[in-house]
Design a protein around this motif. Structure first.
Motif, PDB file in Angstrom:
ATOM      1  N   LYS A   1      36.647  41.715  30.487  1.00 24.19           N
ATOM      2  CA  LYS A   1      37.683  41.879  31.695  1.00 24.19           C
ATOM      3  C   LYS A   1      37.275  42.656  32.706  1.00 24.19           C
ATOM      4  O   LYS A   1      37.408  42.538  33.935  1.00 24.19           O
ATOM      5  CB  LYS A   1      39.075  42.062  30.843  1.00 24.19           C
ATOM      6  CG  LYS A   1      39.515  40.781  30.197  1.00 24.19           C
ATOM      7  CD  LYS A   1      40.809  41.180  29.724  1.00 24.19           C
ATOM      8  CE  LYS A   1      41.566  39.900  28.930  1.00 24.19           C
ATOM      9  NZ  LYS A   1      41.756  38.729  29.688  1.00 24.19           N
TER      10      LYS A   1
ATOM     11  N   THR B   1      34.557  41.561  34.828  1.00 25.42           N
ATOM     12  CA  THR B   1      34.720  40.749  36.071  1.00 25.42           C
ATOM     13  C   THR B   1      35.458  41.398  37.254  1.00 25.42           C
ATOM     14  O   THR B   1      35.438  41.126  38.301  1.00 25.42           O
ATOM     15  CB  THR B   1      35.827  39.767  35.269  1.00 25.42           C
ATOM     16  OG1 THR B   1      35.353  38.787  34.403  1.00 25.42           O
ATOM     17  CG2 THR B   1      36.677  38.840  36.477  1.00 25.42           C
TER      18      THR B   1
ATOM     19  N   GLU C   1      33.187  43.293  39.390  1.00 24.57           N
ATOM     20  CA  GLU C   1      32.296  42.195  40.307  1.00 24.57           C
ATOM     21  C   GLU C   1      32.577  42.087  41.484  1.00 24.57           C
ATOM     22  O   GLU C   1      33.781  42.025  42.044  1.00 24.57           O
ATOM     23  CB  GLU C   1      32.012  40.820  39.684  1.00 24.57           C
ATOM     24  CG  GLU C   1      31.347  40.855  38.151  1.00 24.57           C
ATOM     25  CD  GLU C   1      31.215  39.603  37.509  1.00 24.57           C
ATOM     26  OE1 GLU C   1      31.915  38.565  38.261  1.00 24.57           O
ATOM     27  OE2 GLU C   1      30.606  39.336  36.597  1.00 24.57           O
TER      28      GLU C   1
END
Length: 220
Positions: free
Chosen positions: A214, A217, A220
């Motif tokens: 998580k 992500t 990013e």
């Protein structure tokens, strides 16, 4: 010549000795009052069971802040956490006779609180995202030499971690909060959640894996 008593010793010397003895006795009395040790949890529990309801206040004062903080991290709401903490203390008081003292009192108390928190969370889906104020963003202490940019990055990172924790499944979120934020060992977590230590380890492994995914992500 100075006045003397029948023993031949000056009365002034006797008065001085008596005064010194009185001072020493007073000092001992005051010292005995100020150095009385805090009653242990077991002492408080025994007194409550004997009818001293006020002794339970000592346990409340001792654990209310820690319990509320843990529940806030778990539930994402300080108001809900306070309500659950109060309910947990009420239940602990009413069920105190059933406490076998096979574990620490706070472990037993946390188990009650977590059961209440989980029941509350199931009734209020979706789970709210945790507030990221100064009280909860404390996973890593900020360095005193950090620049404003570093402090901002640390705050943002803490917010991301807390948000990611809130997105974990319930059973994984609990073990992460207890282990990573509260510093409980595996046995304490097992006692609180009433599950085997092996289950704690496996849930924590899966929770950490999910957190890494998580967080990757988010950045990013």
């Amino acid at each position: 010549m100075g006045e003397k008593c029948t023993s031949g010793r000056p009365l002034s010397l006797i008065r001085m000795e008596l005064s010194q003895n009185a001072l020493r006795q007073t000092f001992r009395s005051r010292t005995s009052v100020t150095v009385q040790p805090e009653p242990t949890d077991a002492d408080c529990i025994a007194r409550v069971r004997q009818g001293d309801r006020a002794a339970f206040d000592t346990l409340v004062v001792r654990y209310q802040d820690r319990l509320s903080t843990t529940l806030t991290r778990l539930m994402g709401s300080a108001d809900d956490a306070l309500d659950i903490a109060q309910d947990a203390f009420v239940q602990a008081f009413t069920k105190l006779d059933s406490f076998q003292q096979n574990s620490a009192f706070y472990t037993w108390l946390y188990r009650i609180a977590f059961n209440l928190a989980m029941s509350h969370a199931r009734k209020r889906r979706p789970v709210s995202i945790m507030h990221t104020d100064d009280r909860t963003c404390t996973i890593e202490p900020a360095s005193t030499e950090s620049s404003p940019d570093d402090l901002l990055q640390q705050s943002e990172r803490a917010a991301q971690v807390h948000a990611a924790i809130q997105q974990l499944p319930e059973e994984h979120r609990v073990v992460v909060v207890l282990r990573e934020l509260e510093g409980c060992d595996y046995q304490q977590i097992a006692d609180i959640l009433d599950i085997p230590v092996g289950t704690v380890r496996s849930r924590l492994f899966r929770a950490r894996t999910q957190l890494k995914e998580k967080l990757a992500t988010m950045v990013e």
